[in-house]
Design a protein around this motif. Structure first.
Motif, short mmCIF file in Angstrom:
data_model
loop_
_atom_site.label_atom_id
_atom_site.label_comp_id
_atom_site.label_asym_id
_atom_site.label_seq_id
_atom_site.Cartn_x
_atom_site.Cartn_y
_atom_site.Cartn_z
N ARG A 120 0.84 -1.19 0.00
CA ARG A 120 0.00 0.00 0.00
C ARG A 120 0.88 1.25 0.00
NH1 ARG A 120 -4.15 -0.26 2.81
NH2 ARG A 120 -4.54 1.98 2.83
N ILE A 121 0.30 2.35 -0.39
CA ILE A 121 1.00 3.63 -0.49
C ILE A 121 0.27 4.65 0.37
CG2 ILE A 121 1.65 5.51 -2.05
CD1 ILE A 121 1.48 3.41 -4.35
N GLU A 122 1.05 5.50 1.01
CA GLU A 122 0.48 6.64 1.75
C GLU A 122 0.97 7.91 1.06
OE1 GLU A 122 2.09 5.39 5.44
OE2 GLU A 122 0.27 4.30 6.03
N LEU A 123 0.05 8.61 0.42
CA LEU A 123 0.34 9.82 -0.35
C LEU A 123 0.01 11.03 0.53
CD1 LEU A 123 1.00 11.28 -3.05
CD2 LEU A 123 -1.38 10.86 -3.72
N VAL A 124 0.99 11.90 0.76
CA VAL A 124 0.85 12.96 1.77
C VAL A 124 0.97 14.34 1.14
CG1 VAL A 124 1.78 13.89 3.93
CG2 VAL A 124 1.81 11.42 3.53
N ASP A 125 0.03 15.21 1.49
CA ASP A 125 0.03 16.59 1.02
C ASP A 125 -0.22 17.51 2.20
OD1 ASP A 125 -0.24 18.91 -0.70
OD2 ASP A 125 -2.42 18.71 -0.49
N ALA A 154 -2.34 4.92 -11.21
CA ALA A 154 -1.91 4.09 -12.35
C ALA A 154 -1.22 2.81 -11.91
CB ALA A 154 -0.99 4.90 -13.25
N THR A 155 -0.62 2.79 -10.73
CA THR A 155 0.05 1.58 -10.26
C THR A 155 -0.94 0.48 -9.87
OG1 THR A 155 0.11 2.22 -7.90
CG2 THR A 155 1.95 2.97 -9.32
N GLY A 156 -2.15 0.86 -9.51
CA GLY A 156 -3.11 -0.12 -9.01
C GLY A 156 -2.88 -0.53 -7.57
N ILE A 157 -1.87 0.03 -6.92
CA ILE A 157 -1.58 -0.29 -5.52
C ILE A 157 -2.51 0.53 -4.63
CG2 ILE A 157 0.19 -0.26 -3.72
CD1 ILE A 157 2.29 -0.35 -5.97
N THR A 158 -3.07 -0.10 -3.63
CA THR A 158 -3.97 0.59 -2.71
C THR A 158 -3.29 1.83 -2.13
OG1 THR A 158 -5.06 -1.48 -2.12
CG2 THR A 158 -5.34 0.38 -0.61
N THR A 159 -3.94 2.97 -2.26
CA THR A 159 -3.34 4.24 -1.85
C THR A 159 -4.30 5.01 -0.95
OG1 THR A 159 -2.07 4.42 -3.91
CG2 THR A 159 -2.42 6.45 -2.66
N SER A 160 -3.79 5.46 0.17
CA SER A 160 -4.51 6.38 1.04
C SER A 160 -3.89 7.76 0.87
CB SER A 160 -4.40 5.96 2.51
OG SER A 160 -5.04 4.72 2.72
N VAL A 161 -4.73 8.78 0.74
CA VAL A 161 -4.29 10.15 0.56
C VAL A 161 -4.49 10.89 1.89
CG1 VAL A 161 -4.61 12.31 -0.71
CG2 VAL A 161 -4.90 10.09 -1.87
N TYR A 162 -3.41 11.45 2.42
CA TYR A 162 -3.47 12.19 3.68
C TYR A 162 -3.24 13.67 3.41
CZ TYR A 162 -3.23 7.71 6.10
OH TYR A 162 -3.51 6.44 6.56
N VAL A 163 -4.20 14.49 3.81
CA VAL A 163 -4.07 15.95 3.73
C VAL A 163 -3.86 16.47 5.14
CG1 VAL A 163 -5.18 18.13 3.13
CG2 VAL A 163 -5.47 16.13 1.64
#
Length: 367
Positions: A120-125, A154-163
């Motif tokens: 999984r990926i954690e995308l942080v802004d 695009a990767t298809g990997i589960t991603t959570s977006v944190y603001v």
């Protein structure tokens, strides 16, 4: 196994990613933060983001992944604070190179996920421009965030977006932003900031500094450089909101338009079509008119009394505007301080019976 985090927009988001990681998993949990070397003209005199070819001594533990270490260095004339960040942040730093667009970024993220053994990926802004519609009049830098969001999808990997710290980047008005984000997932605490606090002695990220200040309990109105309005540091400023990748994509027309985007140039065209501008083009225009040598690198010494007197006049004006706190960058750039002047002023403001440094901000004092 390492946690995999993506800093959505650059240097300030890399610091925020380390902060969010500490809150979620503990500061000592192994992690990789992928980030752009897109540090704007205050750090890098060359417009646009840097690619792997702009650095020496990047580490490559697996094909497609470039790690930034303290030994890494930018090739002149470009500049970057990422090697210095790599020496100070606990997570490992990896470079996001956007020149092959969403397609290239997705390959880099997939390589990082394999190396980390992450599912999984954690995308942080920090601030919230990752969910900008594109028509906000105060929007300044949506492209990096939108590319990162599109690439994670695009990767298809589960991603959570944190603001984190909604509104702290002064790009999307808080009244518009909060309904898009929903309720907060958690709030940052003073303990979460321990690993990043010292970074702001030299790093210019204002949104990151205000996020850390809010997490440490600072409350009041803060003035930043070249912003349309001051920022209110209240309990909202330390909150972190979580969205799914799909939710964030529905909120960002620019990210949706970048699906299978093959190059940064194509991404710029999409930004111009949707937002009415390309931030890379804006940087080119500013760089073309910037003085060749910033004044703050001149002058061998500083008169402490004279510098303090200039600050006092400036401080009275900021107090009259209703500000209670300011960032280091706001002081340095408003007063056009040379390096010796800055060292003298900040040393003075840290000392005395009533120190002004409320790390990592500066408190303005009433007469």
């Amino acid at each position: 196994m390492k946690r995999l985090l993506i800093a959505a927009g650059g240097g300030g988001d890399a610091i925020t990613a380390a902060l969010v990681h500490a809150a979620l998993h503990g500061a000592d949990a192994p992690a990789l933060v992928l980030t752009y070397a897109w540090e704007r003209l205050v750090v890098d005199p060359v417009p646009g983001p840097r690619g792997a070819a702009d650095f020496t001594d990047l580490a490559s533990p697996t094909p497609g992944l470039a790690l930034v270490t303290p030994r890494t260095a930018p090739k002149a004339p470009v500049g970057s604070l990422l090697p210095r960040l790599a020496a100070h942040l606990r997570p490992t730093l990896g470079l996001l190179d956007p020149y092959d667009g969403t397609v290239g970024l997705a390959r880099q993220i997939e390589a990082a996920a394999r190396w980390c053994e992450a599912d999984r990926i954690e995308l942080v802004d920090v601030g919230g421009d990752i969910v900008a519609r594109g028509d906000e009049p105060t929007l300044r830098s949506p492209l990096g965030d939108a590319l990162a969001l599109a690439a994670c999808a695009a990767t298809g990997i589960t991603t959570s977006v944190y603001v984190a710290g909604p509104g702290l980047d002064n790009e999307v008005p808080l009244s518009d932003l909060m309904p898009r984000l929903g309720p907060p997932a958690f709030a940052l605490t003073p303990e979460d900031t321990d690993g990043v606090l010292g970074v702001f002695d030299w790093h210019p990220s204002e949104a990151g500094a205000m996020l850390v200040a809010a997490a440490r309990g600072v409350r009041g109105v803060c003035g930043t450089r070249d912003a349309p309005r001051p920022v209110l540091l209240d309990d909202t400023a330390r909150q972190v909101h979580r969205l799914t990748c799909e939710e964030a994509l529905r909120l960002s027309p620019l990210a949706g338009a970048l699906d299978l985007c093959p190059s940064l140039e194509a991404a710029e065209k999409a930004s111009t079509a949707i937002c009415g501008f390309s931030e890379v083009a804006r940087e080119r225009d500013r760089a073309a008119t910037a003085p060749p040598t910033p004044r703050r690198h001149e002058a061998p010494s500083a008169d402490a009394d004279a510098v303090l007197a200039r600050f006092a006049v400036w401080e009275r004006s900021r107090l009259a505007e209703g500000l209670g706190y300011v960032t280091t960058r706001r002081i340095t750039e408003d007063l056009d301080l040379t390096l010796p002047e800055a060292l003298t002023l900040y040393g003075t403001l840290r000392s005395g019976t009533s120190p002004r440094h409320v790390a990592p901000l500066w408190r303005l004092a009433e007469d």
